[in-house]
Design a protein around this motif. Sequence first.
Motif, short mmCIF file in Angstrom:
data_model
loop_
_atom_site.label_atom_id
_atom_site.label_comp_id
_atom_site.label_asym_id
_atom_site.label_seq_id
_atom_site.Cartn_x
_atom_site.Cartn_y
_atom_site.Cartn_z
N ALA A 37 29.55 16.00 11.53
CA ALA A 37 30.81 15.79 10.81
C ALA A 37 31.03 16.91 9.80
O ALA A 37 30.13 17.26 9.05
CB ALA A 37 30.77 14.44 10.09
N HIS A 38 32.22 17.48 9.80
CA HIS A 38 32.48 18.61 8.90
C HIS A 38 33.97 18.74 8.64
O HIS A 38 34.79 18.24 9.41
CB HIS A 38 31.94 19.92 9.49
CG HIS A 38 32.65 20.34 10.74
ND1 HIS A 38 32.37 19.75 11.96
CD2 HIS A 38 33.63 21.25 10.95
CE1 HIS A 38 33.15 20.30 12.87
NE2 HIS A 38 33.93 21.21 12.29
N THR A 39 34.29 19.44 7.55
CA THR A 39 35.67 19.73 7.20
C THR A 39 35.74 21.17 6.74
O THR A 39 34.96 21.58 5.87
CB THR A 39 36.15 18.81 6.04
OG1 THR A 39 35.90 17.45 6.40
CG2 THR A 39 37.62 19.00 5.74
N VAL A 40 36.66 21.95 7.32
CA VAL A 40 36.84 23.33 6.89
C VAL A 40 37.75 23.34 5.67
O VAL A 40 38.78 22.68 5.64
CB VAL A 40 37.47 24.18 8.02
CG1 VAL A 40 37.67 25.62 7.57
CG2 VAL A 40 36.59 24.13 9.27
N HIS B 136 27.85 14.96 5.94
CA HIS B 136 29.16 15.57 6.19
C HIS B 136 29.12 16.94 5.52
O HIS B 136 28.62 17.09 4.40
CB HIS B 136 30.28 14.72 5.59
CG HIS B 136 31.57 15.48 5.48
ND1 HIS B 136 31.98 16.09 4.31
CD2 HIS B 136 32.53 15.75 6.42
CE1 HIS B 136 33.15 16.70 4.53
NE2 HIS B 136 33.49 16.51 5.79
N VAL B 137 29.62 17.96 6.22
CA VAL B 137 29.51 19.33 5.73
C VAL B 137 30.89 19.88 5.34
O VAL B 137 31.83 19.83 6.14
CB VAL B 137 28.88 20.25 6.82
CG1 VAL B 137 28.62 21.64 6.25
CG2 VAL B 137 27.57 19.64 7.34
N TRP B 138 30.99 20.37 4.10
CA TRP B 138 32.17 21.12 3.68
C TRP B 138 31.94 22.58 4.08
O TRP B 138 30.98 23.21 3.62
CB TRP B 138 32.35 21.06 2.16
CG TRP B 138 32.65 19.70 1.59
CD1 TRP B 138 31.84 18.95 0.81
CD2 TRP B 138 33.88 18.96 1.74
NE1 TRP B 138 32.46 17.78 0.46
CE2 TRP B 138 33.71 17.75 1.01
CE3 TRP B 138 35.08 19.19 2.40
CZ2 TRP B 138 34.72 16.79 0.94
CZ3 TRP B 138 36.08 18.22 2.34
CH2 TRP B 138 35.90 17.05 1.60
N VAL B 139 32.81 23.10 4.93
CA VAL B 139 32.64 24.45 5.46
C VAL B 139 33.63 25.40 4.80
O VAL B 139 34.83 25.33 5.06
CB VAL B 139 32.87 24.46 7.00
CG1 VAL B 139 32.72 25.87 7.57
CG2 VAL B 139 31.92 23.49 7.70
#
Length: 366
Positions: free
Chosen positions: A218-221, A192-195
Amino acid sequence: MNVNGQHYRTIWLNADGWAVDIIDQTKFPHQFETVTLRTPGDAAVAIKDMLVRGAPLIGVTAAYGMALAMRQDGSDGALSAAYDLLVKTRPTAINLKWALDEMTRALTPLPAGQRSAAAYVRAAEIAEEDVAINQAIGRHGFSIIEDIARHKKPGETINILTHCNAGWLATVDWGTATAPLYTAHDAGFPIHVWVDETRPRNQGASLTAWELLHHGVAHTVIPDNTGGHLMQHGLVDMAIVGTDRTTAQGDVCNKIGTYLKALAAHDNGVPFYVALPSPTIDFTVLDGVKEIPIEQRGGHEVSHMTGRTEDGRIETVEITPRGSKVANYAFDVTPARYVTGLITERGVIAANRAEIAKAFPERATQ
Ligand code: MRU
């Protein structure tokens, strides 16, 4: 990488066989438009106005800009005029100068009549080399992700923070910081990537998020200031960022705000990796803080924001009081001591002078 099921690179030859097509990155994330470059001036504007951006892609665009120049006129005068025009488009990313020097080295010994064809060949080689380099970075970076998972949380999702866009849009394909992420994702490894949104131009929110979304990662800005808090609470297993110029001693210049993430990572024992293709190393520079020129961009990028309204219009609005001064430093330097490792095409190396020179002896002694 794929856009709606169709494979794209960020730069390619037009169907006419000589003009150069790019994706206009100023239109992201709400519009996907391509633009055709026909003159070295078009290439210079595309770099300066950030239709293309990201250190490796800037370099490849400049190489093709040189080819467009040679198609018009293969003389020595045209060669040096194109170099001078392109080299000053953006000051910080060293891949620009590297690519122009490569082109000059390949073209100068040739008679004027052969330079156009040779320029297209060398520009295409630089583009292909970028793709191969990034795929290698992907393999080496994925090994680190697997290692962290094995030791820290086997079988669980690994949370990786990234800053700015060091994705495929910043390169020809794959990206640098994102190559390990795509490699892990494609292998079915849970990440999962924190953007980081990456103010003021929002390359994270507009570009990285768009890329990851299209690839199904999967990622969250997050707002730029969130990373430290997440690290304090064990929600970041590692950080991977890109770089616009890395010095011979391993100092890393990257998008503004990278340094603060490195400090937070250091304070919280979070591994902080930098993914870089070797053309991003500037062996003429040691102390990045003192020696790397930091681009200062227009205040409009800070005082205004562009986005899509509820009814689908793209609008730009002012967000600061008229009369307040703004400053727009585009990059900062993270000293080597805060870098856990450099993920290069030749493997993961320590960020210090001896290791970098050992990994790239042919460049270090040039
Ligand atoms: O100003 P930009 O968008 O060109 O800045 C790009 C970055 O800072 C990237 O992180 C860097 O170029 C590495 S790209 C592989």
